[in-house]
Design a protein around this motif. Structure first.
Motif, mmCIF file in Angstrom:
data_model
loop_
_atom_site.group_PDB
_atom_site.id
_atom_site.type_symbol
_atom_site.label_atom_id
_atom_site.label_comp_id
_atom_site.label_asym_id
_atom_site.label_seq_id
_atom_site.Cartn_x
_atom_site.Cartn_y
_atom_site.Cartn_z
ATOM 1 N N VAL A 370 6.709 6.338 3.737
ATOM 2 C CA VAL A 370 6.757 4.747 4.076
ATOM 3 C C VAL A 370 5.507 4.695 4.751
ATOM 4 O O VAL A 370 4.645 3.593 4.676
ATOM 5 N N LEU A 371 5.060 5.619 5.683
ATOM 6 C CA LEU A 371 3.683 5.274 6.477
ATOM 7 C C LEU A 371 2.440 5.395 5.520
ATOM 8 O O LEU A 371 1.831 4.467 5.713
ATOM 9 N N TRP A 374 2.494 2.273 3.406
ATOM 10 C CA TRP A 374 2.149 0.893 4.118
ATOM 11 C C TRP A 374 0.728 0.905 4.474
ATOM 12 O O TRP A 374 0.114 0.068 4.560
ATOM 13 N N THR A 377 -1.333 0.247 1.299
ATOM 14 C CA THR A 377 -1.233 -1.093 0.651
ATOM 15 C C THR A 377 -2.241 -2.136 1.337
ATOM 16 O O THR A 377 -2.297 -2.087 2.558
#
Lengths: 378, 198
Positions: A370-371, A374, A377
């Motif tokens: 996720v990190l 994120w 992106t």
């Protein structure tokens, strides 16, 4: 319309044929590989004799799978007085059917243009194109988990309806084990879903045909940790050694299918062997670039340093189908290697392994993914 | 006084026999040890497959009827042989002692009368051994007063789908090459005590 029907009938026939063949062949592969791993010779006596001749086809005992099947069919179908007759009868099918259904969403090849493949039918098919996948569902991965969860019900029905303490214990173990590992299985794949941004399996394969930093963008390079955890959890889902607690022979006779005989027992075994192939197919699709060779796409190869190799449509289709089968077979063999190398866990260790080891690791993997996603992106 | 100068004995501590956790961190991490184990078994698999591909044999076991082990012991108790007189007749006098002592009851003897041979008028017409039940204990050899039955090093090798084909008759048991038996001389030394000769 009729064209669609013909193509999908062929697909379904192919899928069932492949799965049944894998189920039959794997019984032999398992015995033979186990033998070779332990310096033995292994099953080699079954043969087919060509009628009216003395020519015996032995083929390294390849027909042992057939002999097993015939034995199962001809055995007495002993029926105990079960607690619940209907559940007893329906349980093997509840285990067997979802295993077959999972294959519906797995793509076993790229885009198929029947008109180009068979020039004689070009006029009839026109330029229609079909992805080589029985059901193109956006929710592919979710379907896999949905059907994967159903087979727990079959195991529990079988144990509950057999009116046998061993069966019941096996069913309880199967239930808690499979539900625990289902969770881990889903969590390990969440990272992949985040990276690819889709749960459509065909789309996932297409994204793996690209490359990152020269390497093919395979899931195993993006998520090596998740790949390991997925394989472990999938083997636990399949209730095979080292996680075969629900059917631990030395403790529970045969676990939840103790009271089954003949082909009903054969269905449980067959489902287990087909599930090996299904796990291999899923792993191939999610982590090993599916039906494509590295740097390959539907038009041919685009190697690093700008080398492009174009291939005819027929060659591409044949390569993709064969590559998929080859990858699946190698992974099946790897699972058998695991099954014959590791000793069985104790029951508390199985659950501890799921909840205290794999679950936190899967969560950690997810958080890191996720990190990173994120941060990358724009 | 002398007892006081003795060094003080350490107090007795009961030894705790409990397995120490012998595994280190990496071993308890499990994954690496699994990979090591898989490498070992996979290595054996690849080695044996490599041998198979190149036409050598990887397995330690044998394809039994087609292939038998070569390493039987020199004094292995295998197939029975009936010893012969110099003229080729069996040395057996059909006394039935071997059949009596046999724990598996596998020896069947039918005695006959031979008036031509004044010394040994009783001889076996039929001498049959059922190898599907023989336990190869060697008691028949020990019981024989005439040294008429011995055991050869070779095993019978009678695999068959039919147990009636696992019988050996007098002719097969007599078909024996005595010169291969180095333990006991043949023909027996004169005087009848062949055990004394080396």
């Amino acid at each position: 319309m009729t064209q669609d029907l013909v193509v999908y009938a062929v697909y379904i026939g192919y899928a069932i044929g492949v799965l049944m063949t894998f189920g039959l062949i794997l019984t032999w592969v398992e015995r033979k590989q186990a033998a070779v791993m332990s310096d033995r010779i292994g099953a080699n006596r079954a043969y087919l004799r060509i009628p009216f001749t003395q020519v015996k086809l032995v083929w390294w005992g390849l027909f042992h799978g057939m002999a097993d099947g015939i034995k199962m069919l001809l055995k007495e179908d002993y029926k105990p007085k079960p607690y619940d007759w209907y559940a007893y009868m329906v349980a093997p099918w509840v285990v067997f059917t979802p295993v077959l259904l999972v294959f519906a969403v797995i793509p076993f090849g790229g885009m198929l243009h029947p008109g180009q493949l068979v020039p004689a039918l070009a006029g009839w098919f026109g330029d229609r194109a079909y992805p080589m996948q029985i059901a193109q569902l956006d929710a592919g991965l979710l379907i896999v988990f949905a059907f994967g969860g159903v087979s727990v019900i079959g195991a529990m029905l079988a144990g509950w309806s057999s009116s046998n303490k061993f069966s019941l214990l096996g069913a309880l173990r199967a239930g808690s084990q499979m539900i625990s590992y289902e969770l881990v299985l889903a969590l390990t794949l969440l990272g992949l879903v985040l990276i690819y941004g889709t749960v459509d399996l065909d789309d996932i394969v297409r994204q793996q045909s690209g490359r990152i930093a020269g390497l093919p963008a395979w899931g195993i390079f993006l998520q090596p940790f998740a790949a390991t955890l997925f394989l472990a959890a999938a083997i636990a889902e399949n209730k095979r050694i080292p996680f075969d607690l629900p059917e631990a022979e030395s403790e529970l006779i045969s676990g939840y299918f103790t009271e089954y005989s003949a082909m009903k027992m054969g269905l449980f075994m067959f489902a287990e062997f087909i599930e090996i192939a299904i796990i291999a197919a899923l792993f191939t699709t999610l982590f090993l670039g599916g039906y494509n060779l590295p740097y390959m796409h539907d038009g041919g190869f685009s190697l690093p340093f700008g080398v492009e190799i174009a291939m005819s449509h027929t060659a591409v289709v044949i390569t993709q189908v064969l590559v998929f089968l080859g990858k699946v077979f190698l992974l099946c063999s790897f699972q058998i290697l695991i099954r014959w190398s590791l000793p069985r866990f104790r029951y508390d260790q199985v659950l501890k392994f799921a909840w205290k080891f794999m679950f936190p690791l899967a969560l950690a993997n997810l958080i890191v993914t996720v990190l990173v996603v994120w941060a990358m992106t724009p | 006084m002398s007892a006081a100068r003795r060094p003080a004995r350490a107090p007795y501590v009961r030894k705790a026999y409990w397995n120490e956790p012998a595994m280190g961190f990496w071993e308890r991490a499990y994954l690496f040890e699994i990979l090591r184990g898989l490498a070992i078994t996979g290595g054996v698999f690849l080695r044996n497959m490599g041998k198979w591909v190149t036409g050598r044999k990887g397995a330690l076991t044998t394809y039994y009827p087609e292939e038998t082990r070569r390493d039987y012991a020199r004094n292995n108790r295998g197939k029975h042989v009936l010893t012969q007189r110099p003229d080729g007749r069996p040395q057996c006098v059909a006394c039935n002692m071997c059949a009596t002592v046999c724990p598996a009851k596998v020896i069947e003897i039918e005695a006959g009368f031979d008036p031509a041979d004044a010394e040994h008028p009783k001889y076996p017409v039929r001498f049959e051994i059922d190898y599907s039940r023989c336990v190869f204990c060697g008691l028949c050899v020990e019981a024989c007063p005439e040294d008429a039955i011995r055991m050869d090093k070779t095993v019978p090798d009678l695999p068959s789908p039919d147990r009636l084909q696992m019988w050996l008759g007098k002719e097969e048991l007599l078909a024996w090459k005595p010169e291969r038996d180095v333990a006991k001389p043949y023909p027996p030394a004169p005087g009848g005590h062949e055990g004394t000769t080396p």
